[in-house]
Enzyme design. Structure first.
Site, PDB file in Angstrom:
ATOM      1  N   SER A 120       8.274   6.344   9.100  1.00  0.00           N
ATOM      2  CA  SER A 120       7.218   6.410   8.105  1.00  0.00           C
ATOM      3  C   SER A 120       5.844   6.351   8.768  1.00  0.00           C
ATOM      4  O   SER A 120       5.485   7.252   9.514  1.00  0.00           O
ATOM      5  CB  SER A 120       7.407   5.317   7.058  1.00  0.00           C
ATOM      6  OG  SER A 120       6.799   5.689   5.837  1.00  0.00           O
ATOM      7  N   LYS A 172      -8.202   0.945 -15.592  1.00  0.00           N
ATOM      8  CA  LYS A 172      -8.720  -0.050 -14.656  1.00  0.00           C
ATOM      9  C   LYS A 172      -7.678  -1.108 -14.303  1.00  0.00           C
ATOM     10  O   LYS A 172      -7.622  -1.575 -13.166  1.00  0.00           O
ATOM     11  CB  LYS A 172      -9.965  -0.730 -15.257  1.00  0.00           C
ATOM     12  CG  LYS A 172     -10.606  -1.756 -14.339  1.00  0.00           C
ATOM     13  CD  LYS A 172     -11.024  -1.130 -13.011  1.00  0.00           C
ATOM     14  CE  LYS A 172     -11.647  -2.160 -12.074  1.00  0.00           C
ATOM     15  NZ  LYS A 172     -11.939  -1.615 -10.753  1.00  0.00           N
TER      16      LYS A 172
END
Length: 296
Positions: A120, A172
């Site tokens: 990764s 948000k």
């Protein structure tokens, strides 16, 4: 006539500590001199090969990028071996180290050597170099992005705790652990994950000179052995760190008389440094942020 006691008699513990500190300083100075003249630092005019260790989970790029820049500026460093033992980590630090390796490769020969795992984010770093070595049993690939979010609403309900949050926009608090994710929030988060994954795929295609669609098919999150990665074109050759070093010496036109300079040093406390104990990493208690995007 009474004789006034000297400093060591009046302050035996302080005097003892000062003696120990002086002995340690003398020992470290002697070791540094020995290291320099025995080849670790290299004698006068002796060429050097730099070694950059990329270890563990990538959460802070600064020590590695600083060491890379140090090696780049040293004229005696003729080439750099990047030794990776990392399962991945946070997206931005992985990208920063990749960028530093890529920039270094424009100035000096760079070869990557994969250890037990370079997956990764660890693989992201590797593709910054033009030549990658892996052991046949190295675990690499695992090309993907993960955003792991927690939902504690069920627990909060059992405890009788209610969360009330005032936000400036509907997304948000999309990662709030106090409520389940809405479909709009899931789409929003998936878009971010997909964009970061696309950045990863593009970096591999560029670094490995591979077709973008071929990389996309390989980048489904699965891990590969070093031998599988070699067959797929994700690494260049199978071999040990010494094999990678031999190729690097050839590229850098360095003979057998050279010195290795390795870094960055592991961060250790004073007692850990004195006693050579295993370092302890304290957990981050800041709570910011409570979620991360990771190349894992």
């Amino acid at each position: 006539m009474n004789k006034t006691p000297n400093f060591s008699q009046r302050h035996p513990f302080l005097f003892g500590f000062m003696l120990i500190a002086a002995a340690v300083a003398l020992f470290m100075g002697a070791m540094a001199a020995f290291s320099y003249w025995s080849g670790q630092g290299g004698g006068w005019g002796q060429p050097q090969i730099g070694v950059v260790h990329v270890r563990g989970v990538l959460t802070n790029a600064r020590p590695v990028t600083h060491w890379i820049e140090t090696l780049r500026q040293k004229n005696r460093v003729k080439g750099v071996l990047v030794r990776i033992n990392s399962p991945g980590g946070v997206v931005a630090p992985s990208q920063e180290v990749y960028s530093a390796v890529s920039s270094l490769a424009e100035d000096k020969p760079v070869v990557v050597s994969m250890g037990s795992v370079a997956a990764s984010g660890g693989y992201y770093v590797a593709v910054g170099a033009p030549t990658i070595f892996a052991n046949p049993g190295t675990i690499t690939g695992s090309i993907g992005v993960k955003a792991q979010l927690k939902n504690f609403k069920g627990l909060l309900d059992k405890l009788g705790i209610e969360d009330e949050t005032v936000v400036s926009g509907p997304l948000k608090d999309a990662t709030s652990a106090a409520k389940p994710m809405t479909e709009a929030e899931r789409k929003y988060m998936q878009g971010m994950v997909d964009d970061m994954h696309a950045q990863f795929v593009q970096a591999i295609a560029k670094g490995r000179d591979m077709d973008l669609e071929v990389v996309r098919r390989l980048a489904d999150g699965r891990a590969y052995t070093g031998r599988q990665a070699k067959d797929l074109g994700l690494v260049d050759a199978l071999g040990s760190m010494q094999d990678a070093l031999d190729v690097l010496r050839h590229k850098a036109q360095v003979g057998t008389d050279y010195a290795l300079v390795e870094g960055p040093e592991r961060e250790r406390s004073l007692w850990q440094w004195l006693l050579s104990t295993v370092s302890i990493q304290w957990p981050d208690m800041t709570g910011e942020p409570h979620w991360e995007f990771r190349y894992e």
